[in-house]
Design a protein around this motif. Structure first.
Motif, PDB file in Angstrom:
ATOM      1  N   ASN A 186      -4.200 -16.773  42.150  1.00  0.00           N
ATOM      2  CA  ASN A 186      -3.931 -16.114  43.421  1.00  0.00           C
ATOM      3  C   ASN A 186      -4.970 -15.017  43.649  1.00  0.00           C
ATOM      4  O   ASN A 186      -5.141 -14.127  42.824  1.00  0.00           O
ATOM      5  CB  ASN A 186      -2.528 -15.510  43.419  1.00  0.00           C
ATOM      6  CG  ASN A 186      -2.196 -14.810  44.719  1.00  0.00           C
ATOM      7  OD1 ASN A 186      -2.642 -13.698  44.962  1.00  0.00           O
ATOM      8  ND2 ASN A 186      -1.408 -15.460  45.557  1.00  0.00           N
ATOM      9  N   ILE A 221       1.059 -21.228  46.920  1.00  0.00           N
ATOM     10  CA  ILE A 221       1.490 -22.255  45.976  1.00  0.00           C
ATOM     11  C   ILE A 221       1.076 -23.647  46.435  1.00  0.00           C
ATOM     12  O   ILE A 221       0.696 -24.495  45.626  1.00  0.00           O
ATOM     13  CB  ILE A 221       3.022 -22.179  45.773  1.00  0.00           C
ATOM     14  CG1 ILE A 221       3.386 -20.937  44.951  1.00  0.00           C
ATOM     15  CG2 ILE A 221       3.547 -23.420  45.069  1.00  0.00           C
ATOM     16  CD1 ILE A 221       4.875 -20.723  44.798  1.00  0.00           C
ATOM     17  N   ALA A 239      -2.430 -24.271  45.510  1.00  0.00           N
ATOM     18  CA  ALA A 239      -2.522 -24.419  44.052  1.00  0.00           C
ATOM     19  C   ALA A 239      -2.066 -25.811  43.613  1.00  0.00           C
ATOM     20  O   ALA A 239      -2.718 -26.455  42.786  1.00  0.00           O
ATOM     21  CB  ALA A 239      -1.682 -23.340  43.367  1.00  0.00           C
ATOM     22  N   THR A 277       0.774 -18.481  41.588  1.00  0.00           N
ATOM     23  CA  THR A 277       0.287 -19.860  41.685  1.00  0.00           C
ATOM     24  C   THR A 277       1.095 -20.804  40.799  1.00  0.00           C
ATOM     25  O   THR A 277       1.061 -22.021  40.989  1.00  0.00           O
ATOM     26  CB  THR A 277      -1.192 -19.968  41.279  1.00  0.00           C
ATOM     27  OG1 THR A 277      -1.342 -19.465  39.950  1.00  0.00           O
ATOM     28  CG2 THR A 277      -2.081 -19.199  42.235  1.00  0.00           C
TER      29      THR A 277
END
Length: 288
Positions: free
Chosen positions: A128, A158, A161, A186
């Protein structure tokens, strides 16, 4: 040390087992200072003016604040006292504070990685941007020192990610690549973490973490705080601030660390953990 500065410790007033963690940190602080310290347990709805009154009455020069509740108090106390922050995840971004984050120092993470799996040549980190960017320069320097490559991928959320992990996991090489799981948002514990651990197990990829909770779930190893030694380091920072009359030294990553290893994962990866190495691990999973 009768002439040592008067230092107080502020910590959250919470139940065991978490209370015991803070008491261990306080023990380390007192060992470093060679004296007992004034302590102030913070209730959830604390009165900051009452805290200030207590500290002034005790003629306190330096304050070590612990936990997220302590961090909140630090922002009100830093203009009146020398304040050091600890036992909380914090980045220096926009913070004019002195302290030690719970985030492990990348140099120690990489050193431990190569001790456990010397085959590793490349590390992948998805992180992040807001929470972990401050570690990247340190990580790049550490990777250069250990002659390994590091690929870093900043993301905003997220969802980004998860997309990156699904793509990258298909291209990493067994015995060469390792995935570093940071302590930031993340890593979704319910969706992304199981995906990473499942795919890494299937493809014999090393996964190491900054979070102890990932070890029983299958990560190879993690580093976690040595609370008493961390207390000593926080006390040393407080003494430095007071001695040099500084208002901020800055936030640094944690170097007082213990090692947890998943020996089942190590066996699966074909790693040869010697008896001496196993003796030096502070925690092993599965428990024997």
């Amino acid at each position: 040390m009768a002439d040592s500065p008067a230092i107080a410790v502020i910590y959250p007033d919470i139940r065991e087992p978490y209370r015991g963690i803070f008491l261990k940190i306080i023990k380390g602080i007192e060992n470093k200072l060679k004296k007992t310290v004034k302590i102030y347990p913070l209730e959830k709805d604390y009165d900051i003016e009452a805290v200030k009154y207590y500290l002034r009455k005790a003629q306190i020069q330096g304050v070590i604040v612990l936990g997220s509740r302590g961090l909140s108090a630090a922002k009100d106390l830093q203009f009146m006292f020398h304040v050091v922050v600890g036992a909380v995840l914090i980045s220096p971004n926009g913070e004019d504070l002195t302290g030690i984050s719970l985030t492990p120092d990348p140099a120690i993470l990489f050193q431990k990685l190569l001790e456990i799996d010397p085959r590793i040549k490349r590390i992948t980190l998805i992180y992040n941007r807001d929470q972990t960017e401050w570690l990247i320069e340190r990580a790049v320097k550490a990777a250069r020192f250990y002659s390994i490559e590091i690929n870093t991928f900043p993301v905003e959320n997220i969802r980004e990610a998860a997309t990156l992990y699904r793509d990258i996991l298909q291209h990493l090489e067994e015995g060469k690549d390792a995935i570093w799981l940071p302590q930031d948002s993340t890593i979704d514990e319910q969706a992304i973490l199981p995906l990473i651990l499942k795919k890494s197990w299937e493809r014999n990829l090393a996964v190491f973490s900054s979070n102890l909770a990932h070890i029983p779930r299958g990560a190879l190893f993690a580093l976690y705080p040595d609370n008493e030694r961390m207390g000593q380091s926080l006390a040393a920072l407080a003494l430095e601030e007071i001695k040099n009359n500084k208002r901020s030294i800055g936030i640094i990553p944690l170097r007082d660390l213990l090692t947890a290893v998943n020996t089942r994962t190590a066996d699966h990866l074909g790693l040869n953990l010697t008896s001496r190495m196993k003796q030096n691990f502070d925690l092993s999973f599965p428990a024997r």
